[in-house]
Enzyme design. Structure first.
Site, PDB file in Angstrom:
ATOM      1  N   GLY A  10     -19.617  40.461  21.218  1.00  0.00           N
ATOM      2  CA  GLY A  10     -20.018  42.409  20.736  1.00  0.00           C
ATOM      3  C   GLY A  10     -21.366  42.488  20.667  1.00  0.00           C
ATOM      4  CB  THR A  12     -24.341  45.742  21.653  1.00  0.00           C
ATOM      5  OG1 THR A  12     -22.786  46.275  21.921  1.00  0.00           O
ATOM      6  CG2 THR A  12     -25.327  45.784  22.424  1.00  0.00           C
ATOM      7  N   GLY A  13     -22.887  45.722  18.023  1.00  0.00           N
ATOM      8  CA  GLY A  13     -21.999  45.853  17.399  1.00  0.00           C
ATOM      9  C   GLY A  13     -23.016  45.606  16.612  1.00  0.00           C
ATOM     10  CG  ASN A 115     -16.767  37.709   3.326  1.00  0.00           C
ATOM     11  OD1 ASN A 115     -17.630  37.433   3.284  1.00  0.00           O
ATOM     12  ND2 ASN A 115     -16.296  38.882   2.909  1.00  0.00           N
ATOM     13  CG  HIS A 145     -15.327  47.026   3.708  1.00  0.00           C
ATOM     14  ND1 HIS A 145     -13.901  46.292   2.852  1.00  0.00           N
ATOM     15  CD2 HIS A 145     -15.875  45.902   4.094  1.00  0.00           C
ATOM     16  CE1 HIS A 145     -14.248  45.046   3.190  1.00  0.00           C
ATOM     17  NE2 HIS A 145     -15.240  44.818   3.419  1.00  0.00           N
ATOM     18  CG  HIS A 146     -18.181  50.073   7.355  1.00  0.00           C
ATOM     19  ND1 HIS A 146     -18.047  50.867   8.608  1.00  0.00           N
ATOM     20  CD2 HIS A 146     -17.874  48.154   7.773  1.00  0.00           C
ATOM     21  CE1 HIS A 146     -17.407  49.294   9.291  1.00  0.00           C
ATOM     22  NE2 HIS A 146     -18.115  48.764   8.209  1.00  0.00           N
ATOM     23  CE  LYS A 149     -12.414  45.626   6.905  1.00  0.00           C
ATOM     24  NZ  LYS A 149     -12.775  44.641   8.911  1.00  0.00           N
ATOM     25  N   GLY A 155      -9.266  41.982   5.365  1.00  0.00           N
ATOM     26  CA  GLY A 155      -9.464  40.175   5.716  1.00  0.00           C
ATOM     27  C   GLY A 155      -9.744  39.633   4.480  1.00  0.00           C
ATOM     28  CB  THR A 156     -12.417  39.578   2.141  1.00  0.00           C
ATOM     29  OG1 THR A 156     -13.975  39.394   3.248  1.00  0.00           O
ATOM     30  CG2 THR A 156     -13.102  38.990   0.849  1.00  0.00           C
TER      31      THR A 156
END
Length: 256
Positions: A10, A12-13, A115, A145-146, A149, A155-156
């Site tokens: 990933g 380029t993510g 995290n 989060h943004h 997502k 997950g955190t």
């Protein structure tokens, strides 16, 4: 630690790019893997498509993965076949996916974490201690989060909720959001999710009771926090026995 040969999936993510940048700054040799055709990645000489992962893994010391569950499972399976340790920061695995990761860890060391921020590890310890010290207090968790997502709660957040469950003597019930007309039950743990803008990540645990409020908050200011942590994990993982590890192990815990 001397430079490693690190395969970053990933690449380029958002997170993959941050890992590539941090790895280059540390002096590691980076091999970039993109989902489809190889793409140009700044400061990286070798790029491969995900379908050609076996070639990318040749002579690799570790794989660092921040992608999506479906792709991550394929990458980890291929890496395990090649004997390459894996750091997995992808979230959103279902029970079957987690079982497949654990099965792969019988062959190579795998470190899976929701995290990679050191501050989050401190938050987890503080949350457990606070919940134990304040029995009967109401507990609410809010995470932000943004807007890109996909998994919710994060997950955190789920890891924090597990910590809360372990610290309470009752049988906590997770209530996601609130709607309608009913009183809050004593054993409820409220869970609230927000998605907006480009918020990197924020988690707040609120405990209230006895006419007082305690708020524990962690906020990430940059994705570089997680990128650096994932590389700390990769460097720590090289040479370990096969097993299923988490980021707490890197900071002084024991493997699971």
């Amino acid at each position: 630690m001397s430079g490693l040969r690190v395969v970053v999936t990933g690449a380029t993510g958002r997170m993959g790019g941050a890992v590539v940048e941090a790895a280059v700054e540390r002096g590691h040799e980076v091999v970039a893997v993109t989902e489809t055709a190889p793409m140009d990645v700044p400061d990286v000489d070798e790029t491969f498509a995900g379908s050609d992962l076996r070639a990318a893994l040749e002579n690799a010391d570790a794989l660092v993965d921040f992608t999506v569950p479906e792709a991550s499972l394929e990458y980890v399976s291929t890496a395990a076949e090649g004997g390459v340790p894996c750091v997995v920061g992808t979230t959103g695995f279902d029970e079957e996916g987690t079982s497949r990761l654990r099965a792969a860890s019988e062959h190579v060391p795998i470190l899976k974490a929701a995290n990679f921020a050191r501050g989050v590890q401190a938050l987890l310890r503080a949350v457990g201690a606070a919940v134990e010290a304040l029995p009967g207090y109401d507990v609410e968790l809010t995470e932000t989060h943004h807007n890109g997502k996909r998994d919710a709660p994060s997950g955190t957040a789920l890891t924090i909720l597990d910590e809360i469950d372990d610290a309470r003597e009752d049988d906590p019930e997770r209530v996601y959001g609130r709607e309608g007309d009913h009183l809050r039950e004593p054993n409820e743990v409220g869970v609230h999710v927000r998605r907006a803008g480009d918020v990197r990540g924020e988690h707040e645990v609120l405990l209230a009771g006895n006419e007082e409020v305690l708020s524990l908050t962690h906020r990430a200011e940059s994705r570089g926090v997680w990128a650096e942590g994932s590389l700390d994990a990769a460097e720590w993982l090289v040479g370990r026995d096969p097993g299923y590890y988490d980021f707490g192990d890197v900071l002084g815990g024991e493997g699971t």
